[in-house]
Write an enzyme that holds these catalytic residues in place. Structure first.
Site, PDB file in Angstrom:
ATOM      1  N   HIS A  93       7.051   4.890 -28.915  1.00 41.68           N
ATOM      2  CA  HIS A  93       6.086   5.738 -28.316  1.00 41.68           C
ATOM      3  C   HIS A  93       6.189   7.398 -28.896  1.00 41.68           C
ATOM      4  O   HIS A  93       5.392   7.762 -29.474  1.00 41.68           O
ATOM      5  CB  HIS A  93       6.217   6.083 -26.878  1.00 41.68           C
ATOM      6  CG  HIS A  93       5.229   7.169 -26.190  1.00 41.68           C
ATOM      7  ND1 HIS A  93       3.534   7.040 -26.510  1.00 41.68           N
ATOM      8  CD2 HIS A  93       5.238   8.296 -25.690  1.00 41.68           C
ATOM      9  CE1 HIS A  93       3.064   8.145 -25.948  1.00 41.68           C
ATOM     10  NE2 HIS A  93       4.150   9.012 -25.432  1.00 41.68           N
TER      11      HIS A  93
ATOM     12  N   GLU B  25      -5.707  15.517 -13.749  1.00 45.42           N
ATOM     13  CA  GLU B  25      -5.979  15.652 -15.174  1.00 45.42           C
ATOM     14  C   GLU B  25      -7.651  15.770 -15.266  1.00 45.42           C
ATOM     15  O   GLU B  25      -8.255  15.128 -15.675  1.00 45.42           O
ATOM     16  CB  GLU B  25      -5.462  14.298 -15.906  1.00 45.42           C
ATOM     17  CG  GLU B  25      -5.548  14.603 -17.259  1.00 45.42           C
ATOM     18  CD  GLU B  25      -5.112  13.507 -18.071  1.00 45.42           C
ATOM     19  OE1 GLU B  25      -3.931  13.466 -18.714  1.00 45.42           O
ATOM     20  OE2 GLU B  25      -5.689  12.134 -18.020  1.00 45.42           O
TER      21      GLU B  25
ATOM     22  N   HIS C 286      -1.328   6.464 -29.249  1.00 42.52           N
ATOM     23  CA  HIS C 286      -1.560   5.159 -28.671  1.00 42.52           C
ATOM     24  C   HIS C 286      -2.205   3.929 -29.525  1.00 42.52           C
ATOM     25  O   HIS C 286      -1.585   2.857 -29.591  1.00 42.52           O
ATOM     26  CB  HIS C 286      -2.555   5.216 -27.375  1.00 42.52           C
ATOM     27  CG  HIS C 286      -1.843   6.200 -26.303  1.00 42.52           C
ATOM     28  ND1 HIS C 286      -2.586   6.640 -25.510  1.00 42.52           N
ATOM     29  CD2 HIS C 286      -0.383   6.488 -25.973  1.00 42.52           C
ATOM     30  CE1 HIS C 286      -1.644   7.361 -24.517  1.00 42.52           C
ATOM     31  NE2 HIS C 286      -0.566   7.006 -25.020  1.00 42.52           N
TER      32      HIS C 286
ATOM     33  N   ASN D 234      -1.998  15.862 -23.819  1.00 40.38           N
ATOM     34  CA  ASN D 234      -2.280  14.533 -24.493  1.00 40.38           C
ATOM     35  C   ASN D 234      -1.996  15.077 -25.967  1.00 40.38           C
ATOM     36  O   ASN D 234      -2.603  13.853 -26.889  1.00 40.38           O
ATOM     37  CB  ASN D 234      -3.533  13.820 -23.954  1.00 40.38           C
ATOM     38  CG  ASN D 234      -3.536  13.329 -22.529  1.00 40.38           C
ATOM     39  OD1 ASN D 234      -2.491  12.743 -22.187  1.00 40.38           O
ATOM     40  ND2 ASN D 234      -4.638  13.543 -22.011  1.00 40.38           N
TER      41      ASN D 234
ATOM     42  N   HIS E 273      -1.689  12.122 -28.707  1.00 45.08           N
ATOM     43  CA  HIS E 273      -1.378  10.739 -27.977  1.00 45.08           C
ATOM     44  C   HIS E 273      -2.572   9.858 -28.216  1.00 45.08           C
ATOM     45  O   HIS E 273      -2.434   8.462 -28.281  1.00 45.08           O
ATOM     46  CB  HIS E 273      -1.239  10.947 -26.484  1.00 45.08           C
ATOM     47  CG  HIS E 273       0.093  11.549 -26.167  1.00 45.08           C
ATOM     48  ND1 HIS E 273       0.760  12.353 -26.727  1.00 45.08           N
ATOM     49  CD2 HIS E 273       1.086  10.703 -25.331  1.00 45.08           C
ATOM     50  CE1 HIS E 273       1.961  12.814 -26.216  1.00 45.08           C
ATOM     51  NE2 HIS E 273       2.260  11.467 -25.174  1.00 45.08           N
TER      52      HIS E 273
ATOM     53  N   ARG F  86       0.901  -1.300   0.038  1.00 40.50           N
ATOM     54  CA  ARG F  86       0.079  -0.072  -0.032  1.00 40.50           C
ATOM     55  C   ARG F  86       0.954   1.265   0.138  1.00 40.50           C
ATOM     56  O   ARG F  86       0.389   2.368   0.382  1.00 40.50           O
ATOM     57  CB  ARG F  86      -0.876   0.202   1.285  1.00 40.50           C
ATOM     58  CG  ARG F  86      -2.016  -1.185   1.125  1.00 40.50           C
ATOM     59  CD  ARG F  86      -3.068  -1.173   2.220  1.00 40.50           C
ATOM     60  NE  ARG F  86      -3.986  -2.083   2.174  1.00 40.50           N
ATOM     61  CZ  ARG F  86      -4.824  -2.400   2.774  1.00 40.50           C
ATOM     62  NH1 ARG F  86      -4.845  -1.897   4.392  1.00 40.50           N
ATOM     63  NH2 ARG F  86      -5.536  -3.582   2.779  1.00 40.50           N
TER      64      ARG F  86
ATOM     65  N   ARG G  14      -4.533  19.565 -17.840  1.00 41.05           N
ATOM     66  CA  ARG G  14      -3.471  18.739 -17.839  1.00 41.05           C
ATOM     67  C   ARG G  14      -3.880  17.815 -19.142  1.00 41.05           C
ATOM     68  O   ARG G  14      -2.943  17.235 -19.817  1.00 41.05           O
ATOM     69  CB  ARG G  14      -3.498  17.872 -16.591  1.00 41.05           C
ATOM     70  CG  ARG G  14      -2.261  16.761 -16.841  1.00 41.05           C
ATOM     71  CD  ARG G  14      -1.631  16.232 -15.373  1.00 41.05           C
ATOM     72  NE  ARG G  14      -0.526  15.251 -15.880  1.00 41.05           N
ATOM     73  CZ  ARG G  14       0.076  14.609 -14.658  1.00 41.05           C
ATOM     74  NH1 ARG G  14      -0.555  15.007 -13.506  1.00 41.05           N
ATOM     75  NH2 ARG G  14       1.025  13.898 -14.787  1.00 41.05           N
TER      76      ARG G  14
ATOM     77  N   LYS H 293       5.268  21.356 -18.388  1.00 39.29           N
ATOM     78  CA  LYS H 293       4.667  20.317 -17.585  1.00 39.29           C
ATOM     79  C   LYS H 293       4.500  20.533 -16.162  1.00 39.29           C
ATOM     80  O   LYS H 293       3.424  20.179 -15.536  1.00 39.29           O
ATOM     81  CB  LYS H 293       5.419  18.934 -17.730  1.00 39.29           C
ATOM     82  CG  LYS H 293       4.604  17.625 -17.364  1.00 39.29           C
ATOM     83  CD  LYS H 293       5.086  16.339 -18.028  1.00 39.29           C
ATOM     84  CE  LYS H 293       4.153  15.474 -17.725  1.00 39.29           C
ATOM     85  NZ  LYS H 293       4.628  14.006 -18.123  1.00 39.29           N
TER      86      LYS H 293
ATOM     87  N   GLU I 240       8.161  14.502 -27.842  1.00 40.56           N
ATOM     88  CA  GLU I 240       7.550  15.137 -26.819  1.00 40.56           C
ATOM     89  C   GLU I 240       7.988  16.678 -26.370  1.00 40.56           C
ATOM     90  O   GLU I 240       7.263  17.555 -26.023  1.00 40.56           O
ATOM     91  CB  GLU I 240       7.954  14.268 -25.483  1.00 40.56           C
ATOM     92  CG  GLU I 240       7.245  12.926 -25.456  1.00 40.56           C
ATOM     93  CD  GLU I 240       5.747  12.926 -25.412  1.00 40.56           C
ATOM     94  OE1 GLU I 240       5.144  14.222 -25.047  1.00 40.56           O
ATOM     95  OE2 GLU I 240       5.167  11.737 -25.324  1.00 40.56           O
TER      96      GLU I 240
ATOM     97  N   LYS J 192       2.247  10.676 -13.387  1.00 41.22           N
ATOM     98  CA  LYS J 192       1.284   9.710 -13.762  1.00 41.22           C
ATOM     99  C   LYS J 192       1.934   8.461 -13.996  1.00 41.22           C
ATOM    100  O   LYS J 192       3.106   8.245 -14.755  1.00 41.22           O
ATOM    101  CB  LYS J 192       0.715  10.117 -14.968  1.00 41.22           C
ATOM    102  CG  LYS J 192      -0.388  11.025 -15.074  1.00 41.22           C
ATOM    103  CD  LYS J 192      -0.720  11.789 -16.296  1.00 41.22           C
ATOM    104  CE  LYS J 192      -1.399  10.889 -17.394  1.00 41.22           C
ATOM    105  NZ  LYS J 192      -2.022  11.624 -18.404  1.00 41.22           N
TER     106      LYS J 192
END
Length: 353
Positions: free
Chosen positions: A255, A229, A244, A237, A240, A112, A233, A219, A177, A135
């Site tokens: 990527h 997000e 993806h 993307n 993206h 945890r 935020r 960022k 990026e 993330k």
């Protein structure tokens, strides 16, 4: 030269995530003083930096997106148990985006949550994007980052000297990026690429330093305003959603390479909606291509627009029959629009084939 950028963390006032850029690796011992550190890395990084990795108990994961899975996470848990790691342990991910994603996810869920975690980001993609902002996700059945958490690291060390061992293809992928960041919110960063080739850009230390610091800075500002997000935020993307889908359907592109394709498609969709000019689209395609990145899916792969759009329709940003899609408003500004899947198909089909 060292620069530090702080990213605020929800629930931890006065304890930001700290991103250090420059001659940063020498600071690692200071960060880990008094901590029971365990390193997570991959086989390439262990071979490239045996003394660094060998100083710590460590777990080695496989290479490539096919290892960024819940199965790998389970293997890491078992290795941590074997090493005697507990909630007081401190995890350090030394590697690229796959290593940092897996490390952040494991650190957030093993028992945890362990006492903390940090990253030594060794790829350009990790330095400018994957390791910054909290993330941490793994793939499920080929769908990118479908299972994950929001949890920012205590530190990210971005030592540019570590990029010297990076394969050229990986360096190109990381630049995608950076181009994205310029298109989202830093027009001068995008313009830094214009009139240059990949070789020109990467041979210029000042340009590379600007690329990293500007991308992290942008960022950091976005994440500070919207850590989970819920709003702006989502602009990160850009490119993206289709990227993806390209990764999933082709199994060929890195990527960043897929992001390059996604940026060109997003520019084309933005033109159809009257948000950018044809000249803007040409500039985007020209910069992406000049960095040696693909601007479209290779026809010889035989991937249809229908296949790509079906994969995009399963993206985690979809809600019911709509999807959040990031568009350009000129160079240096982006906007998120909710499109129906039918509209997405209409707007993108001819741009994909």
């Amino acid at each position: 030269m060292i620069e530090e950028i702080s990213v605020p963390r929800t629930g931890r006032p006065g304890e930001p995530s700290r991103v250090v850029i420059g001659d940063a690796l020498a600071l690692l011992d200071g960060w880990l003083e008094g901590r029971r550190a365990v390193v997570i890395t991959d086989s390439n990084l262990k071979a490239a930096y045996p003394e660094l990795v060998g100083r710590f108990p460590h777990v080695v994961i496989g290479l490539g997106e096919r290892h960024k899975t819940l199965e790998t996470v389970g293997e890491v848990y078992r290795e941590l148990l074997r090493l005697g790691a507990d909630r007081g342990s401190y995890l350090v991910g030394i590697g690229g985006g796959i290593v940092t994603d897996v490390t952040g996810f494991v650190a957030s869920t093993y028992m945890r949550g362990v006492s903390g975690f940090g990253f030594v980001a060794t790829s350009l993609l990790a330095q400018v994007d994957a390791s910054v902002g909290g993330k941490n996700g793994v793939n499920l059945d080929g769908y990118k980052n479908f299972v994950g958490v929001f949890n920012q690291p205590d530190f990210v060390l971005c030592d540019r000297k570590m990029l010297d061992t990076l394969p050229e293809r990986e360096l190109r992928a990381g630049l995608a990026e950076v181009v994205k960041c310029g298109l989202i919110g830093d027009r001068s960063l995008f313009e830094l690429f214009e009139g240059r080739t990949f070789a020109d850009f990467t041979a210029d230390p000042e340009a590379m330093h600007r690329a990293i610091t500007a991308s992290v800075g942008l960022k950091a500002r976005v994440v500070a305003a919207d850590e989970r997000e819920r709003g702006d935020r989502k602009l990160l993307n850009l490119g993206h959603t289709l990227a993806h889908a390209v990764e999933k359907c082709t199994g060929r592109y890195l990527h960043g390479e897929a992001v390059g394709i996604g940026l060109c498609v997003a520019a084309g969709v933005s033109r159809k909606l009257g948000l950018v000019t044809e000249s803007d689209v040409a500039r985007v395609v020209r910069v992406v291509g000049a960095m040696g990145l693909p601007t479209a899916v290779a026809p010889e792969l035989g991937i249809s627009a229908e296949q790509l759009l079906a994969a995009a329709a399963s993206d985690k940003k979809r809600e019911a029959a709509s999807i959040d899609y990031v568009l350009m408003e000129g160079i240096g500004r982006a906007v998120c629009r909710r499109l129906t899947l039918a509209d997405l198909n209409t707007l993108t089909t001819d741009l994909l084939v």
